[in-house]
Design a protein around this motif. Sequence first.
Motif: not given
Length: 273
Positions: A194-200, A83-86
């Motif tokens: 991170k908040r505004e580009f959740r799907s990126h 579940g990592w994004q960055i």
Amino acid sequence: MDPIRQALERSRAKQSTSQGNSSDPFAPFQSSIVHEDTDFREVKLSPAHLESTRILAYNPFHESGRTFDMLRTQVLQVMDDNGWQILAVTSPTSGCGKSVTACNLAMSIARLAERSVLLVDLDLHKPKVAEYLGISAQSGILSVLEGRTSVLNAIVRASVAQYQALVLPGQVCKAGAAEWMASQAMATTLQTLKREFRSHVIILDMPPVLVGDDVISILRQIDSILLITGIGTSTVPDIKECYKHLKSTPIVRVVVNKVSEKTESHYYGYGYK
């Protein structure tokens, strides 16, 4: 007054003028509306320029680019499972090919129909992303941190063929780079992204670990790390020292990179455990 404090005071003054009596110098970050369908400044990338800087993964038929597709799959699997994004891309020292790898990885992810990617140049010492991609940056991450522009205005939509990636270019910080990395402005900016580009998938091209405390300063804001090493550049003690500094953040993969005179990139990767 040091330059960072001066910049924050300017940000506070601008905010007070535009929004009344607000005393929060970071309100511009919190109130920025950054949506995935926003009309960012469009930049058409030149295939010839990308080839000249070894950015090859935009082309699905380029043999060297396929190695980055393998890296893409391996990295995304680990990030999805956790579940990592960055993802921060860094190296022990300079000359390991971290920026080339970050750009190629972003271009490879951009070719996936169900994926979106945001590439952020956070190397305030030697930003290379805009140069490698052939982007003429009007503003960048330092402008955002200093409150001179918004995230919205700094990001560009870079496209080549039918593929596109969002890019937040870097800017050279002549003094106080480490302080900016550790600042509340940086933490708030990363939270906004991170908040505004959740799907990126958000890829951060970071400075080398051993050049200072820049990377260590924002480890709490990072989900995972891709460590790039170079044959003939990185030593075993260098790599061990990096592991010691980065032990609080998962290293998804260690890439042993070698760039030949023929502008081909080869790597051997060691996976996340």
